[in-house]
Design a protein around this motif. Structure first.
Motif, PDB file in Angstrom:
ATOM      1  N   TRP A   1     -42.226 -59.598 -70.288  1.00 50.94           N
ATOM      2  CA  TRP A   1     -40.760 -59.330 -70.631  1.00 50.94           C
ATOM      3  C   TRP A   1     -40.273 -58.324 -69.658  1.00 50.94           C
ATOM      4  O   TRP A   1     -38.919 -58.548 -69.100  1.00 50.94           O
TER       5      TRP A   1
ATOM      6  N   THR B   1     -33.728 -59.615 -63.831  1.00 57.01           N
ATOM      7  CA  THR B   1     -32.535 -59.683 -64.459  1.00 57.01           C
ATOM      8  C   THR B   1     -31.824 -58.578 -64.016  1.00 57.01           C
ATOM      9  O   THR B   1     -30.538 -58.722 -63.708  1.00 57.01           O
TER      10      THR B   1
ATOM     11  N   MET C   1     -39.655 -59.880 -66.049  1.00 55.14           N
ATOM     12  CA  MET C   1     -38.551 -60.871 -65.993  1.00 55.14           C
ATOM     13  C   MET C   1     -37.311 -60.180 -66.123  1.00 55.14           C
ATOM     14  O   MET C   1     -36.170 -60.486 -65.392  1.00 55.14           O
ATOM     15  N   TYR C   2     -37.318 -58.872 -66.845  1.00 50.93           N
ATOM     16  CA  TYR C   2     -36.293 -57.747 -67.131  1.00 50.93           C
ATOM     17  C   TYR C   2     -35.769 -57.427 -65.524  1.00 50.93           C
ATOM     18  O   TYR C   2     -34.725 -57.006 -65.380  1.00 50.93           O
TER      19      TYR C   2
ATOM     20  N   HIS D   1     -35.001 -66.307 -69.908  1.00 55.86           N
ATOM     21  CA  HIS D   1     -36.453 -65.919 -69.792  1.00 55.86           C
ATOM     22  C   HIS D   1     -37.351 -66.915 -70.482  1.00 55.86           C
ATOM     23  O   HIS D   1     -38.267 -67.107 -69.959  1.00 55.86           O
TER      24      HIS D   1
END
Length: 449
Positions: free
Chosen positions: A210, A217, A213-214, A83
């Motif tokens: 975040w 993921t 991006m998560y 990240h």
């Protein structure tokens, strides 16, 4: 191998941006590399020279670490590293694009240029350096070792010292204009002096970035859009960015909507109450997740968690592994393998657990009881209790750690009198998603009971 490819890709992207920009400016007759090119060998010159060696040493150490392929950190740190490296590339790209032909590596004392204050430079006085730091830290987390850490820290220290030298030069070059700019924009990230409202805005901004991006993921590690509730992270990101926008307008003195104070306080009270309830519930979830199993239980129940044909899903696989470990350490314990046969499953989940326990882990058939009717956690526990026959028996529930609190709560409702946690591994990085999602599972349980 996947982590090696990703790390090398981010490094290639970063230096690709760097050298592409340098090549474009060179074609225009602009000398981009001004590092340690000054004819005056003063303090600034020596700092630039050491920085030059440090920034050469970092990618060399990174590539060696990636080739070796080992890391002293867990998978979640590797994901965080991915990240940060991605974010560093984005920040660096925005910095060099915004600077246009004014971008230089090092202090170009002989050139006259304007002070760049637009774009990303409205939020960071040194976004290019910030990009370097984020990429450095990201790769270090992905392939951590002490040597790489020392070289990374050395380079970051030298970059910081270079920033201090550049600030002195800019103060002398632009005077009050730069002094005023310094008061409005932070050295690395932020808008001037930190206030409570700004701190809240920064928290929401980081949470929003975040969450995006998560989300990706989770798609990569959790089976794509089939992962239940994965859209939750997009909702969190959207809420966070809306709050960033609202906080920004509030700081500027022009709020989006002027609500009556009573509504503002009602919102704050509800928000604090929900957040407090979330924190308390998550604390309980993590407590059950990290509980130490009791020894010599009469029974353990392995809850089913889906099959791919005849093979267990990853969450089910680690439950079976945990059950096998417990049974080997506590030879008087009986296991109830619980779980029926789903629509797309070739055998029952209980039968799958039996096969793995006997064929892979060498557990005796005499210690395994099958419960093959259940379709959910409540039925798992209800039908297993009918098999055990005595609610006072000591029973451990084997499920993934994030699911333990709800399983224990359901067990108490079903009628178990002496039940405890035997938590299996919560697989990372998707485990964060499961742990947050479980909050809503507990809310549903509380509402039903």
């Amino acid at each position: 191998m996947t982590y090696r490819f990703i790390a090398l890709f981010w490094i290639a992207v970063f230096y690709g941006i760097y050298f592409t920009k340098m090549f474009i400016q060179r074609r225009k007759g602009i000398v981009t590399n001004q590092i340690a090119k000054s004819k005056v060998h003063d303090k600034s010159y020596h700092i630039e020279m050491v920085m030059k060696y440090a920034t050469i040493a970092v990618p060399v150490a990174e590539v060696i670490s990636i080739v070796l392929g080992t890391s002293g950190l867990t998978i979640i740190w590797r994901v965080i590293g991915m990240h940060l490296a991605f974010l560093g590339n984005v920040v660096f790209l925005l910095a060099v694009v915004t600077m246009k032909d004014s971008w230089r590596a090092g202090v170009a004392r002989e050139e006259k240029r304007g002070l760049i204050k637009n774009g990303i430079y409205k939020y960071s006085r040194n976004p290019a350096f910030l990009g370097f730091d984020l990429v450095y830290i990201g790769i270090m987390l992905m392939f951590y070792n002490p040597v790489l850490m020392v070289i990374t820290v050395w380079a970051m220290v030298m970059l910081h010292l270079q920033i201090l030298q550049e600030e002195k030069y800019l103060e002398g070059e632009f005077g009050d204009e730069y002094t005023e700019y310094k008061a409005q924009v932070s050295r690395y990230a932020g808008c001037g002096k930190v206030t409570f409202d700004k701190a809240v805005m920064y928290v929401y901004f980081v949470l929003g970035i975040w969450s995006v991006m998560y989300f990706f993921t989770c798609l990569a590690y959790g089976g794509g859009l089939k992962l239940s509730w994965v859209w939750l992270w997009i909702l969190i990101a959207a809420f966070s960015f809306i709050r960033v926008f609202m906080q920004k307008r509030k700081i500027e003195g022009s709020p989006v909507i002027r609500l009556p104070k009573v509504l503002v306080w009602i919102y704050r009270a509800v928000f604090v109450a929900v957040l407090t309830f979330f924190i308390i519930t998550e604390t309980k979830i993590i407590g059950a997740m990290t509980a130490e199993p009791k020894e010599n239980l009469d029974y353990i129940i392995v809850l089913g968690a889906g099959l791919r044909g005849t093979e267990p899903s990853n969450p089910f696989r680690v439950r079976i592994e945990k059950a096998a470990q417990y049974l080997k350490e506590n030879e008087g314990t009986i296991v109830v393998a619980s779980g029926g046969q789903g629509k797309h499953e070739s055998i029952s989940e209980a039968e799958c657990a039996r096969r793995k326990l006997t064929e892979v882990y060498g557990i005796s058939e005499d210690r395994i009881i099958l419960e093959e009717k259940s379709t959910d956690t409540e039925e798992n526990l209800k039908y297993s209790l009918e098999i055990i026959g005595d609610p006072s028996k000591s029973v451990g529930i084997v499920t993934n750690g994030f699911h333990e609190l709800r399983a224990l709560s359901i067990a108490n409702e079903v009628g178990y009198e002496n039940v405890s946690s035997v938590p299996a591994v919560t697989l990372m990085p998707v485990g964060i998603h499961y742990t947050v999602r479980e909050f809503f599972g507990m809310v549903e349980f509380y509402l039903k009971h």
